[in-house]
Design an enzyme around this catalytic site. Structure first.
Site, short mmCIF file in Angstrom:
data_model
loop_
_atom_site.label_atom_id
_atom_site.label_comp_id
_atom_site.label_asym_id
_atom_site.label_seq_id
_atom_site.Cartn_x
_atom_site.Cartn_y
_atom_site.Cartn_z
N TYR A 5 -1.24 -10.59 5.01
CA TYR A 5 0.54 -10.78 4.01
C TYR A 5 1.11 -11.88 4.58
O TYR A 5 2.51 -11.36 4.27
CB TYR A 5 1.07 -9.17 4.32
CG TYR A 5 0.62 -7.82 3.74
CD1 TYR A 5 -0.44 -7.73 2.85
CD2 TYR A 5 1.41 -6.88 3.55
CE1 TYR A 5 -0.30 -6.60 2.50
CE2 TYR A 5 1.23 -5.99 2.06
CZ TYR A 5 0.56 -5.79 1.87
OH TYR A 5 0.11 -4.84 0.87
N LYS A 13 -14.32 -7.60 7.00
CA LYS A 13 -15.47 -7.58 5.81
C LYS A 13 -15.89 -9.34 5.77
O LYS A 13 -15.79 -9.93 4.83
CB LYS A 13 -14.53 -7.73 4.45
CG LYS A 13 -14.40 -7.99 3.17
CD LYS A 13 -15.73 -6.82 2.52
CE LYS A 13 -16.87 -7.74 1.36
NZ LYS A 13 -18.08 -6.44 1.38
N ASP A 45 -16.00 -1.75 1.88
CA ASP A 45 -16.36 -1.42 0.55
C ASP A 45 -16.75 -0.28 1.32
O ASP A 45 -16.77 1.40 0.46
CB ASP A 45 -17.02 -2.60 0.05
CG ASP A 45 -18.36 -3.09 0.68
OD1 ASP A 45 -17.65 -2.82 1.91
OD2 ASP A 45 -19.16 -4.17 -0.43
N ASP A 76 -3.26 -1.10 3.91
CA ASP A 76 -2.55 -0.48 2.64
C ASP A 76 -2.83 -0.10 1.41
O ASP A 76 -2.68 1.62 1.35
CB ASP A 76 -2.02 -1.98 2.17
CG ASP A 76 -1.06 -1.82 0.97
OD1 ASP A 76 -0.66 -0.48 1.08
OD2 ASP A 76 -1.32 -2.09 -0.17
N ASP A 133 -3.38 4.56 0.94
CA ASP A 133 -3.25 5.29 -0.63
C ASP A 133 -4.41 6.06 -0.65
O ASP A 133 -4.32 7.36 -1.08
CB ASP A 133 -2.81 4.66 -1.32
CG ASP A 133 -1.44 4.36 -2.15
OD1 ASP A 133 -0.06 4.14 -0.55
OD2 ASP A 133 -0.82 4.16 -2.59
C1 IPM Z 1 3.20 -0.02 2.10
C2 IPM Z 1 3.91 0.01 0.59
C3 IPM Z 1 4.12 -1.69 0.36
C4 IPM Z 1 2.73 -2.68 1.72
C5 IPM Z 1 4.41 -2.92 -0.54
C6 IPM Z 1 5.17 -2.00 -1.26
C7 IPM Z 1 4.73 -4.73 0.17
O1 IPM Z 1 2.69 -0.67 -0.13
O2 IPM Z 1 4.11 0.44 2.11
O3 IPM Z 1 1.78 0.83 2.10
O4 IPM Z 1 1.68 -3.08 1.32
O5 IPM Z 1 2.62 -2.84 2.76
MN MN Z 2 0.79 0.63 0.24
#
Ligand code: IPM
Ligand code: MN
Ligand code: NAD
Length: 355
Positions: A138, A188, A221, A245, A249
């Site tokens: 990032y 990785k 992975d 990130d 999710d």
């Molecule tokens: C998160 C979000 C952010 C990230 C995006 C919106 C830039 O997905 O906080 O998980 O990738 O960190």
């Molecule tokens: Mn995210």
């Protein structure tokens, strides 16, 4: 009496809807506790601000925000503004500018929360993901060359510093030592022969400083596969910005959904304010309908209270969320209920008052 000054950036889409619930809970807890008070200041930054002013926040925004004890953020992003502009000009600017190098994301299946995994129960999914939050993939170092020609090139460089890797790994090890848990590093190195080999080498070095902590290493992975097949093997996870990130999710998906996943962006030294937020986005597909689940935002209030030193309230709040999930009376549609967003905070405060 201790007074906490909190900057609120509700942001876009469902951000304002879920943040209102979190604030209601925070004020309710401050009223019950009586030993601290909360002072809120709202900032109108976000995509509407951008459409009006041509920037996501004014240039002196960080100077103003740095005087607060914490930032409480909703979500950023609107189909009318390119995402790299909206996120780069607000969320990522704050994370970097305030050196919030730890992104602490619990992946914990509460009793009563739905998981799509077959046969799992809460003791099987209980991890803390420590995501590097200031550099890595990032860092946004790169270039676009030969624009609009067939030879067009995009370069994006990952930036992994020794300082950056060491501090996030030490944070993970300190957390694991305190909680008597193992640490799993996810990287990785088999494909990214510079950055991730470096990461693995530093993990190996730091792990020698903590001989009492059990360690594991996984390729990302395989780690994604084990999040689904055997989440129990993860306790404290440390990983890079991008991998963290994506994996969180996935973590949200196995532990009740996006409506339950919270994250704290921490500057552990408290040189700058830390920022608390749900990990989900602005969810344009459901915005403005009062059906967004505010429990992730409420969970992030628990993280804020913990960071302020009120661990007992932090725990009570998670217990209240759990009770709400078990009772199943007041839940938003993503969790199979029919409650509106604004009915959740009162229900949580009712439970908290009786715990
Ligand atoms: C998160 C979000 C952010 C990230 C995006 C919106 C830039 O997905 O906080 O998980 O990738 O960190
Ligand atoms: Mn995210
Ligand atoms: P998203 O997290 O906003 O939504 C993904 C899915 O989850 C959608 O179907 C949404 O309806 C659902 N969802 C999310 N939060 C929910 C909640 N609280 N209750 C019920 N359902 C919920 O991700 P996206 O659609 O990829 O992104 C939308 C916008 O948000 C984009 O502009 C993106 O860049 C931005 N974004 C911002 C942040 C942030 O501000 N921290 C985080 C992620 C994405």
């Amino acid at each position: 009496m201790k007074n906490f000054k909190i900057a609120v950036i509700a942001g876009d889409g469902i951000g304002p809807e879920v943040i209102a619930s979190g604030i209601e809970v925070l004020n309710g807890i401050a009223a019950l506790d009586k030993s601290f008070s909360i002072e809120l200041k709202h900032f109108p930054y976000g995509c509407n601000y951008y459409l009006e002013h041509g920037e996501m926040m004014p240039p002196n925004a960080l100077d103003e925000l740095k005087h607060f004890d914490a930032i409480y953020l909703g979500a950023v992003g609107d189909p009318k503004v390119p995402d790299h502009i909206s996120l780069g000009g607000l969320l990522l600017k704050i994370r970097r500018g305030f050196d919030q190098y730890i992104n602490l994301r619990p992946v914990k299946l509460l009793e009563g929360a739905p998981s799509p995994l077959v046969g799992v129960n809460p003791s099987d999914i209980d991890m803390i993901v420590v995501r590097e939050n200031s550099e890595g993939e990032y860092a946004n170092v790169g270039a676009r060359l030969y624009r609009d020609t067939p030879n067009e090139i995009a370069l994006q460089t990952g930036v992994f510093s020794r300082h950056g890797c060491e501090r996030v790994m030490r944070y993970a090890f300190d957390t694991a030592r305190r909680l008597n848990k193992s640490v799993t590093s996810i990287s990785k190195g088999n494909a990214l022969g510079y950055s991730m080999v470096f990461w693995d080498q530093i993990f190996d070095e730091i792990s020698r400083e903590y001989p009492d902590v059990e360690t594991h290493t996984l390729l990302v992975d395989a780690a994604a596969m084990f999040f689904v097949k055997n989440p129990k093997r993860f306790q404290v996870v440390v990983t890079s910005n991008l991998f963290g990130d994506i994996l969180t999710d996935l973590g949200a998906a196995i532990a009740g959904g996006m409506g339950l996943a919270a994250g704290a962006n921490l500057n552990p030294e408290k040189k700058f304010p830390s920022m608390f937020e749900p990990i989900h986005g602005s969810a344009p597909d459901i915005a403005g309908r009062s059906i967004a689940n505010p429990l992730a935002s409420i969970w992030s209030i628990s993280q804020m209270l913990d960071f302020f030193g009120y661990e007992q309230w932090a725990v009570k709040l998670i217990n209240a969320i759990e009770r709400l999930l078990v009772e199943k009376k007041t839940l938003t549609p993503d969790l199979g209920g029919s409650a509106r967003t604004d009915q959740i905070a009162p229900a949580i405060l009712d439970i908290v008052a009786n715990l």
